[in-house]
Motif scaffolding. Structure first.
Motif: not given
Length: 252
Positions: A118-121, A150-158, A163-169
């Motif tokens: 995401i950073d590179q993109f 938790s790992v689950a919360e980290k994964y949800r944030k990622v 999804l936010r980046e996809m919406d921009y398109g």
């Protein structure tokens, strides 16, 4: 009752005395002994009756205890089944925990790679909302180092960032920002076009993704850009808009 028995015995003995000639003293002695035996027999019968009542009561209690024991046996069997089922669930949970631990070890490196992607993109993408998107990436990097999340919360944030980046398109928006020290209105049409217009409307420009530079737009686009900005801000009904886009290039 004892008196009645005594009278009956006396009558019987007197009748016998008439026949055999027994004297009065003998009769009286016999009567007393007979009465005593009758009384003893009555007491014995009462004891028997009492023992019989006790026995019957004990039998009823025994039958009730047997019935209760049978019910408890069925209940215990049902509890054994429940315990076996719970043990099976516990075994499954322990197995799942072991698998979760394995997944956590595998998914953490994956999330780190996703954040780097995401950073590179963001750095290579059209430069819209750069600070906001870069801040989101920095937040994800900080989040990965926190032990209280938790790992689950980290994964949800990622995934939310993806999804936010996809919406921009597939969306259109207009927002106010800063460009080279000037406040301008930006118009983003998906990822195919990023245009700016100064607040006085005298200057227009479009970002050239090929050269990674801003280039001016002719004045003929002014009305089209203004109309697109109104649509993006929901100040006008959706309509077909015409905006400049970079020519596609052949992939290498």
């Amino acid at each position: 009752m004892q008196l009645r028995t005594r009278n009956l015995l006396a009558a019987a003995i007197l009748a016998s005395g008439v026949v055999f000639g027994a004297n009065a003293a003998d009769v009286e002695t016999v009567i007393d002994k007979g009465a005593n035996r009758a009384a003893q027999a009555q007491q014995a019968q009462q004891k028997i009756d009492s023992i019989d009542d006790t026995t019957r009561s004990a039998e009823r209690d025994y039958r009730a205890a047997i019935k209760e024991a049978d019910g408890l046996k069925v209940y215990i069997q049902q509890l054994d089944k429940q315990l076996a089922s719970q043990q099976s669930e516990l075994d499954g949970i322990e197995k799942s925990i072991d698998q979760v631990t394995l997944v956590e070890r595998q998914i953490t490196p994956l999330m780190l790679r996703m954040i780097d992607a995401i950073d590179q993109f963001v750095q290579a993408d059209v430069p819209f909302r750069v600070e906001e998107r870069a801040k989101r990436v920095d937040g994800l990097k900080d989040l990965m180092g926190r032990a209280d999340v938790s790992v689950a919360e980290k994964y949800r944030k990622v995934m939310d960032a993806y999804l936010r980046e996809m919406d921009y398109g597939r969306t259109i928006e207009s927002y106010r920002g800063n460009l080279d020290g000037r406040e301008v209105d930006f118009l983003r049409v998906g990822r195919i076009s990023l245009i700016y217009q100064t607040l006085d409307g005298h200057e227009l420009g479009v970002f050239n993704q090929n050269s990674r530079q801003w280039q001016p737009l002719d004045a003929e686009y002014k009305s089209k850009v203004m109309a697109a900005i109104r649509i993006a801000r929901e100040q006008a009904a959706p309509d077909l808009i015409k905006v400049p886009v970079a020519a596609p290039q052949e992939a290498k």
